[in-house]
Design an enzyme around this catalytic site. Structure first.
Site, PDB file in Angstrom:
ATOM      1  N   ALA B  16       0.844  -1.191   0.000  1.00 17.70           N
ATOM      2  CA  ALA B  16       0.000   0.000   0.000  1.00 17.70           C
ATOM      3  C   ALA B  16       0.881   1.243   0.000  1.00 17.70           C
ATOM      4  O   ALA B  16       2.043   1.198   0.395  1.00 17.70           O
ATOM      5  CB  ALA B  16      -0.905   0.000   1.225  1.00 17.70           C
ATOM      6  N   CYS B  17       0.281   2.322  -0.442  1.00 18.57           N
ATOM      7  CA  CYS B  17       0.929   3.624  -0.402  1.00 18.57           C
ATOM      8  C   CYS B  17       1.450   3.877   1.021  1.00 18.57           C
ATOM      9  O   CYS B  17       0.736   3.580   1.964  1.00 18.57           O
ATOM     10  CB  CYS B  17      -0.123   4.671  -0.784  1.00 18.57           C
ATOM     11  SG  CYS B  17       0.474   6.331  -0.777  1.00 18.57           S
ATOM     12  N   PRO B  18       2.637   4.369   1.248  1.00 19.85           N
ATOM     13  CA  PRO B  18       3.578   4.955   0.291  1.00 19.85           C
ATOM     14  C   PRO B  18       4.615   3.971  -0.269  1.00 19.85           C
ATOM     15  O   PRO B  18       5.515   4.392  -0.989  1.00 19.85           O
ATOM     16  CB  PRO B  18       4.308   5.994   1.155  1.00 19.85           C
ATOM     17  CG  PRO B  18       4.386   5.326   2.503  1.00 19.85           C
ATOM     18  CD  PRO B  18       3.101   4.543   2.638  1.00 19.85           C
ATOM     19  N   ASP B  43      -1.656  -1.312  -5.915  1.00 19.46           N
ATOM     20  CA  ASP B  43      -2.312  -0.157  -5.303  1.00 19.46           C
ATOM     21  C   ASP B  43      -2.836   0.758  -6.419  1.00 19.46           C
ATOM     22  O   ASP B  43      -2.067   1.278  -7.219  1.00 19.46           O
ATOM     23  CB  ASP B  43      -1.289   0.591  -4.427  1.00 19.46           C
ATOM     24  CG  ASP B  43      -1.928   1.740  -3.657  1.00 19.46           C
ATOM     25  OD1 ASP B  43      -2.951   2.280  -4.129  1.00 19.46           O
ATOM     26  OD2 ASP B  43      -1.396   2.103  -2.603  1.00 19.46           O
TER      27      ASP B  43
END
Lengths: 375, 190
Positions: B16-18, B43
């Site tokens: 997932a981000c980041p 993502d």
């Protein structure tokens, strides 16, 4: 220093109470420009998280020492990273729990009025997206109007009030958000009502909401009168609840009026929109309290966080109701319209039952402001 | 996807981000200037972020291919000296001159990396990346009129010199190149 979390509910309270807050939004610049958390006394700094991977030194001088700081990103992950980096530098900051995804889905129930024999009307304010849903409660029964995709909130709320949802309505086929109406009706065994002119392509069965339809909630208590008011869509219908409330759907808002172009028919429907606003609504009592399906700006919120105003007041104040010149009106609602809502064509298809994307995809489609109005 | 080659593959699936950007930033450090990295991520937000990050960090975002749930992002590492190197091949043509000759019997040779070509190229152009040109000279005819193009005119300058050294007589270097191309383009279907 510690990193705190702030929930969408807490941010909502700050908006309603007009508190100050400094929002460090670490999404990319396009996303921030398109849509952000709005508050009368909020200040902003937008620096994408990927600019801060090597350190937060460059932004520290831009942060206020005397304000609460909230770090915001799309889904929480990056805001946690930036909040932790700031914390290591000695700052006390919070991050938004669940990010803008949670913000987009947050609903805040507010009571907007009493009805006969202990009946009540609740407004569900989707603060991040500007959508408004309603629950009318009377005598152990409830009606839900313009429900959002997050259906648990409505079924849980009904359970907490000890009432059974018997009727579910959509004032029109929505283009800006995915309706939870059909799902709630399926779960509770309630009747699902849609205006037939908006439902020509739907793939499911529904009860036809026609002009003059009267639905009773509770034994003999509350009547919901349907008032055909085309314009935003050809089927758009308003409801009058106990001669007291006017649920105006996407036809009339507090500071704006509905846009007629989301089904690609602005020119065709502009006349209907004018007829609904300037003739049909004119015949109604000015005492009616207007409860719209949207709000656009935080200024439209009342002090208790609800969105409502008397119809008579709107006739005096709402710019869209005061344009005597038909040509000017036509121009207002067909030219220079704001951008259309994100994924609105797909959203219409979902609401017709034609496609059923996975939940994650539905969530992505709804990201962003609703943009159903012209001001 | 055929023909989209990268020098390095980075797996950021399930992150997932980041993290997709964090890992890309780290991995791109080990690339040589001008090389292409393929980042595979799941993502959904990574496409917009990858593009914005590349822009702000000076790298070139080439494009993204979606295969099922997997997003394949292609980024070319910045090469700072590319725009400033002195060009030596004597025969040059402007973008406009090339555009006016596209209907004539000429060869347009695109010498950028295949991933750059894949996402944006002149429809009639053929692709031979500069690094492969030496080995693929036999694919070209010495008698043809050849317009060599890259992004900014530097790689095409080197390619044009190489062709001239190998006996190709009618070779033009197109300036400034694809970075400023306003005519019709094609890309692979996805």
């Amino acid at each position: 220093m510690t990193v705190n979390t702030m929930s969408s509910h807490e941010v909502t309270r700050k908006i309603v109470q007009k508190e100050t807050l400094f929002i460090l939004d670490v999404r990319n610049e396009d996303a921030f420009a398109d849509w952000k958390i709005e508050g009368a006394n909020f200040d902003y700094l937008n620096i994408p998280y990927f600019e801060l991977l090597d350190g937060v030194e460059e932004i520290i001088e831009k942060l206020p020492a005397d304000k609460e700081i909230l770090v915001v990103c799309a889904k929480e992950g990056s805001s946690v990273m930036v909040a932790e980096m700031l914390s290591e530098e000695g700052w006390t900051v919070s991050y938004l729990q669940g990010g803008m995804k949670a913000w987009s889905e947050h609903l805040e129930p507010v009571k907007v009025g009493d009805l006969r024999d202990g009946g009540e009307v609740y407004q569900f304010v989707r603060i991040g997206k500007g959508c408004l849903s309603y629950m009318v409660i009377s005598n152990g029964e409830a009606a839900v109007i313009d429900a959002t995709r997050m259906t648990d909130i409505f079924t849980d709320f009904a359970a907490s009030k000890g009432v059974k949802i018997t009727n579910v309505f959509d004032t029109h086929l929505h283009a800006d958000h995915i309706s939870g109406g059909r799902k709630i009706a399926e779960q509770t065994g309630a009747m699902y009502w849609l205006p037939p002119k908006d439902a020509e392509e739907v793939t499911f069965t529904y009860a036809a909401l026609e002009d003059g339809t009267v639905v009773t909630i509770g034994n003999t208590a509350i009547d919901i009168h349907a008032l055909y008011s085309p314009g935003h869509t050809i089927g758009s219908t308003s409801f009058i609840v106990e001669e007291k409330f006017l649920l105006s759907g996407d036809i009339l808002f507090i500071d704006s009026i509905g846009r007629p172009d989301l089904a690609g028919k602005a020119e065709d429907w502009v006349g209907d929109l004018r007829e609904s606003l300037y003739s049909r609504y004119r015949e109604l009592s000015g005492e009616l309290v207007v409860l719209p399906a949207h709000f656009m700006i935080m200024d439209e919120l009342n002090e208790d966080g609800s969105v409502s105003e008397q119809l008579g007041t709107l006739f005096k104040k709402n710019h869209g109701l005061k344009m005597e010149d038909e040509e000017k009106f036509r121009k207002l609602v067909t030219e220079n319209l704001p951008p259309q809502p994100n994924a609105y064509q797909e959203i219409r298809k979902i609401n017709m039952g034609k496609i059923m994307p996975a939940e994650e995809e539905q969530r992505e489609m709804e990201i962003g402001p609703n943009r159903c109005a012209v001001r | 996807m055929e023909n989209v080659k990268a020098n390095v593959l980075l797996d950021a699936k399930g992150l997932a981000c980041p993290m997709p950007i964090v890992k890309t930033k780290k991995a791109i450090k080990d690339l040589e200037a001008g090389q292409v990295i393929e980042v595979q991520a799941t993502d959904k937000g990574s496409t917009a972020d990858m593009e914005a990050w590349a822009k702000s960090s000076g790298h070139l975002y080439l494009g993204t291919l979606a295969e099922g749930d997997i997003l394949k992002h292609f980024i070319r590492k910045a090469s700072s000296d590319e725009d400033t190197v002195e060009k030596k091949h004597p025969l040059t043509a402007t973008n406009e001159e090339l555009a006016s000759k596209l209907n004539e019997n000429i060869i347009v040779l695109d010498v950028r990396e295949s991933a750059e070509y894949a996402f944006n190229h002149i429809p009639s152009a053929i692709s031979i990346p500069l690094g492969e040109l030496e080995d693929r000279l036999s694919e070209l005819n010495k008698g043809d009129q050849i317009y060599v193009i890259c992004r900014t005119g530097s790689r095409s300058d080197l390619a044009a010199q190489k062709l001239a050294d190998n006996g190709f007589e009618d070779v033009m270097n197109v300036l400034p190149g694809m970075s400023n191309w306003s005519g019709e383009t094609a890309k692979l279907d996805n």
